[in-house]
Design an enzyme around this catalytic site. Structure first.
Site, mmCIF file in Angstrom:
data_model
loop_
_atom_site.group_PDB
_atom_site.id
_atom_site.type_symbol
_atom_site.label_atom_id
_atom_site.label_comp_id
_atom_site.label_asym_id
_atom_site.label_seq_id
_atom_site.Cartn_x
_atom_site.Cartn_y
_atom_site.Cartn_z
ATOM 1 N N GLN A 68 33.520 15.449 14.011
ATOM 2 C CA GLN A 68 32.964 15.150 12.683
ATOM 3 C C GLN A 68 33.933 14.587 11.641
ATOM 4 O O GLN A 68 33.583 13.662 10.905
ATOM 5 C CB GLN A 68 32.306 16.422 12.098
ATOM 6 C CG GLN A 68 31.618 16.147 10.789
ATOM 7 C CD GLN A 68 30.962 17.349 10.132
ATOM 8 O OE1 GLN A 68 30.596 17.294 8.984
ATOM 9 N NE2 GLN A 68 30.805 18.451 10.847
ATOM 10 N N GLU A 190 35.804 23.027 11.589
ATOM 11 C CA GLU A 190 35.308 23.195 10.229
ATOM 12 C C GLU A 190 35.583 24.570 9.593
ATOM 13 O O GLU A 190 36.235 24.689 8.571
ATOM 14 C CB GLU A 190 33.793 22.916 10.233
ATOM 15 C CG GLU A 190 33.058 23.244 8.953
ATOM 16 C CD GLU A 190 33.425 22.333 7.805
ATOM 17 O OE1 GLU A 190 33.508 21.122 8.014
ATOM 18 O OE2 GLU A 190 33.618 22.827 6.679
ATOM 19 N N ASP A 219 35.405 19.293 7.444
ATOM 20 C CA ASP A 219 35.296 18.085 8.262
ATOM 21 C C ASP A 219 34.975 16.863 7.403
ATOM 22 O O ASP A 219 35.778 15.958 7.247
ATOM 23 C CB ASP A 219 34.178 18.261 9.293
ATOM 24 C CG ASP A 219 34.668 19.024 10.508
ATOM 25 O OD1 ASP A 219 35.877 19.050 10.749
ATOM 26 O OD2 ASP A 219 33.831 19.604 11.216
ATOM 27 N N GLY A 298 32.649 27.086 -13.806
ATOM 28 C CA GLY A 298 33.230 26.517 -15.022
ATOM 29 C C GLY A 298 33.050 27.425 -16.222
ATOM 30 O O GLY A 298 32.782 28.621 -16.084
ATOM 31 N N GLY A 299 33.182 26.844 -17.390
ATOM 32 C CA GLY A 299 33.139 27.636 -18.614
ATOM 33 C C GLY A 299 31.734 27.894 -19.138
ATOM 34 O O GLY A 299 31.560 28.571 -20.152
HETATM 35 N N1 CAO Z 1 40.709 7.982 27.531
HETATM 36 C C1 CAO Z 1 41.425 8.951 28.141
HETATM 37 N N2 CAO Z 1 41.674 10.134 27.542
HETATM 38 C C2 CAO Z 1 41.166 10.346 26.332
HETATM 39 C C3 CAO Z 1 40.399 9.382 25.644
HETATM 40 C C4 CAO Z 1 40.193 8.148 26.304
HETATM 41 N N3 CAO Z 1 39.489 7.172 25.730
HETATM 42 N N4 CAO Z 1 40.042 9.879 24.446
HETATM 43 C C5 CAO Z 1 40.539 11.118 24.368
HETATM 44 N N5 CAO Z 1 41.227 11.405 25.496
HETATM 45 C C6 CAO Z 1 41.950 12.625 25.818
HETATM 46 C C7 CAO Z 1 43.128 12.844 24.889
HETATM 47 O O1 CAO Z 1 44.201 12.028 25.297
HETATM 48 C C8 CAO Z 1 43.374 14.323 25.090
HETATM 49 O O2 CAO Z 1 44.076 14.505 26.310
HETATM 50 P P1 CAO Z 1 45.419 15.390 26.475
HETATM 51 O O3 CAO Z 1 45.190 16.672 25.742
HETATM 52 O O4 CAO Z 1 45.514 15.538 27.954
HETATM 53 O O5 CAO Z 1 46.530 14.650 25.891
HETATM 54 C C9 CAO Z 1 41.983 14.853 25.330
HETATM 55 O O6 CAO Z 1 41.140 13.733 25.584
HETATM 56 C C10 CAO Z 1 41.269 15.657 24.271
HETATM 57 O O7 CAO Z 1 41.763 15.542 23.014
HETATM 58 P P2 CAO Z 1 41.649 16.771 21.974
HETATM 59 O O8 CAO Z 1 42.661 17.813 22.346
HETATM 60 O O9 CAO Z 1 41.748 16.200 20.629
HETATM 61 O O10 CAO Z 1 40.161 17.357 22.186
HETATM 62 P P3 CAO Z 1 39.634 18.861 22.222
HETATM 63 O O11 CAO Z 1 38.185 18.741 22.489
HETATM 64 O O12 CAO Z 1 40.411 19.731 23.103
HETATM 65 O O13 CAO Z 1 39.861 19.388 20.712
HETATM 66 C C11 CAO Z 1 39.563 19.394 18.317
HETATM 67 C C12 CAO Z 1 38.955 19.067 19.693
HETATM 68 C C13 CAO Z 1 38.617 18.860 17.275
HETATM 69 C C14 CAO Z 1 39.724 20.895 18.158
HETATM 70 C C15 CAO Z 1 40.939 18.698 18.183
HETATM 71 O O14 CAO Z 1 40.783 17.336 18.495
HETATM 72 C C16 CAO Z 1 41.579 18.858 16.821
HETATM 73 O O15 CAO Z 1 42.104 19.906 16.466
HETATM 74 N N6 CAO Z 1 41.588 17.767 16.032
HETATM 75 C C17 CAO Z 1 42.245 17.707 14.761
HETATM 76 C C18 CAO Z 1 41.484 18.460 13.701
HETATM 77 C C19 CAO Z 1 40.067 17.974 13.561
HETATM 78 O O16 CAO Z 1 39.783 16.819 13.339
HETATM 79 N N7 CAO Z 1 39.145 18.915 13.614
HETATM 80 C C20 CAO Z 1 37.781 18.644 13.243
HETATM 81 C C21 CAO Z 1 36.900 18.490 14.354
HETATM 82 S S1 CAO Z 1 35.267 18.382 13.750
HETATM 83 O O17 CAO Z 1 34.804 19.951 13.574
#
Ligand code: CAO
Length: 477
Positions: A68, A190, A219, A298-299
């Protein structure tokens, strides 16, 4: 009219000189802003307003966002006219495509409402050919936006140094959960951000636990901050010719939105927060800002009051603000004219310890009216009130449809759905609100028309597995 004539024809010589000096100042400011070349500045368009293109026409975004926070940012830029190219993993795509599905086998509303007006290309960033494609994209895009977990972009090989070497003008914009510090490596969603940013501890009722809010301030709120950061970096790039990193931490974004609570934290050391109803109830304050229920931040004291029908309709309520300048009107409307002169009620200070009783009295009146009647009666005499609108009411609200804030779009696999259009209205740039793309819908189009691959190269890419999901047997192996 009179004012205009005055400005156009300065009365005296002195006034004429003064206005000439002003003009010179303006011109030099323009020069400074435009790399010192005023000739670079375009003449004002002669096209009618709304027909001179969109604000971000010509801007190309390499969109590596998911879930998001990041998608909120890039969707907004797409609404403003940017060409947003969303890179997704072949066969999988943004995880939200399949989350909270309401229509079998169709992209979820979670995805469709956050990825409108974008193009989708599938690329396996861990495939060497995939990296070649990404390299070309990096050269042609202005901004790379991502919100992977910390370190994921670097692990793909897309470090800042690498990107900057291939495209020194590229702006690399990231959302992370936390900024540099003890939690910088943590994944964040979030509600974690709402809690870590000070919102949850200050939301809810004093007697109850901390509460998260329905508005996605962690988010979507951080996505909005990121969009502003990107715009600022683009503006600076006009001067410096180079890109920069933009980082928005969700904790910081939430805190920015909860800044009035940090204000109160500093006030609490100097005495009670007199506008909190807790004060009027004689409950002492602790060391930290408490949860304040529906107190106004607020106030001008406010509270949520029951309206006619509250017994059966969970949203039959109004927010009512006892704004000081209209206190007399409030007294008249609720049938308490004597409160206008009664020293216990006549001044804001006198009212503070009695707010609970005052709101209970006003509620006796609001309960005799619907929330819309309360709105009509109060607004006619400038009393600030607001009906508690349900999402059903918002979805059906004609004025929100008329302004393009709520938009219905058609989707090839799920049919019509509602989305939130552009909440930011520009008078010369109509919003471009279109449906979200199917997974990889624009892969070929982008490879050939944006990146210039020829037919043979395209076939080679297709055969390589860089843009397609691995076959099941390969996966199993
Ligand atoms: N081709 C190949 N690999 C891909 C890819 C693509 N096109 N797109 C993504 N990937 C891979 C990434 O390289 C990553 O791999 P590695 O961990 O092996 O390096 C993997 O997919 C997943 O990435 P991620 O760790 O970001 O995803 P997740 O689902 O485990 O975590 C989240 C999700 C949101 C917790 C994390 O991305 C995060 O903390 N983001 C920053 C904060 C944020 O934006 N949070 C809000 C999310 S909305 O509520």
């Amino acid at each position: 009219m009179a004012k205009q004539t005055k400005r156009q024809k300065p009365k005296s010589r002195a006034a004429a000189k003064k206005s000439a000096r002003k003009v010179v100042k303006l011109v030099s400011a323009k020069k400074a802003n435009g790399n010192g070349k005023s000739s670079n500045l375009p003449k004002p368009s002669s096209k009618p307003y709304g027909q001179a293109g969109r604000a971000l026409d010509g801007l190309r975004i390499l969109d590596f966002t998911h879930v998001q926070s990041g998608p909120t940012c890039t969707q907004l830029l797409a609404y403003m006219g940017a060409d947003v190219i969303k890179v997704e993993r072949p066969g999988a795509g943004d995880i939200t495509r399949g989350q909270l599905r309401d229509v079998p086998n169709a992209d979820s509303l979670y995805f469709t409402m956050l990825n409108g007006s974008k193009r989708s290309i599938t690329i396996d960033s861990k495939h060497p050919k995939g990296m070649d494609i990404l390299n070309r994209l990096i050269k042609t895009c202005d901004v790379l936006v991502e919100n992977f977990a910390p370190g994921a972009l670097d692990r793909m090989g897309l470090t800042w140094d690498y990107i900057h070497k291939h495209n020194p003008r590229m702006i690399v914009a990231s959302v992370k959960g936390f900024g540099p510090g003890p939690y910088e490596d943590c994944k964040v969603y979030e509600n974690v951000a709402q809690c870590a940013g000070g919102s949850a501890s200050t939301t809810g009722f004093r007697e109850g636990p901390p509460l998260v809010t329905g508005a996605q301030i962690g988010d979507s709120g951080t996505g909005l901050h990121l969009a502003l950061g990107i715009m600022s970096a683009l503006y600076q790039r006009n001067r410096t010719g180079r890109g920069q990193k933009v980082l928005c931490a969700m904790q910081d974004g939430v805190l920015n939105l909860a800044r009035v609570k940090l204000r109160d934290q500093q006030r609490i050391a100097k005495g009670p927060l007199t506008e909190y109803s807790q004060h009027g109830e004689g409950v002492p304050f602790g060391m930290a800002v408490p949860r304040a229920g529906n107190d106004s931040g607020g106030g001008q004291p406010g509270w949520i009051l029951k309206c006619k029908g509250w017994e059966t309709d969970p949203d039959a309520y109004s927010y009512f603000i006892t704004q000081a300048p209209v206190w007399g009107a409030i007294c008249d409307v609720i049938g308490k004219p004597e409160w206008k002169t009664d020293p216990d009620y006549a001044t804001p200070k006198a009212r503070l310890p009695r707010l609970k009783h005052i709101f209970a009295t006003i509620e006796q009146w609001t309960m005799s009216k619907t929330k819309f009647e309360v709105m009509d009666i109060c607004n006619a005499v400038d009393i600030p009130v607001g009906p508690i609108l349900s999402m059903k009411e918002i979805a059906e609200d004609e004025s929100l449809r008329a302004t393009g804030t709520v938009v219905e779009v058609d989707h090839p696999t799920r049919g019509k759905y509602l989305t939130v259009g552009n909440p930011i209205k520009l008078s010369d740039s109509p919003a471009d609100v279109r449906r979200s793309p199917l997974l990889g819908e624009h892969t070929e189009e982008i490879l050939t028309k944006v990146l210039g691959y020829n037919a043979a190269e395209l076939n080679e890419i297709k055969a390589s597995g860089a843009i397609t999901a691995p076959k099941k047997e390969e996966k199993a192996a």
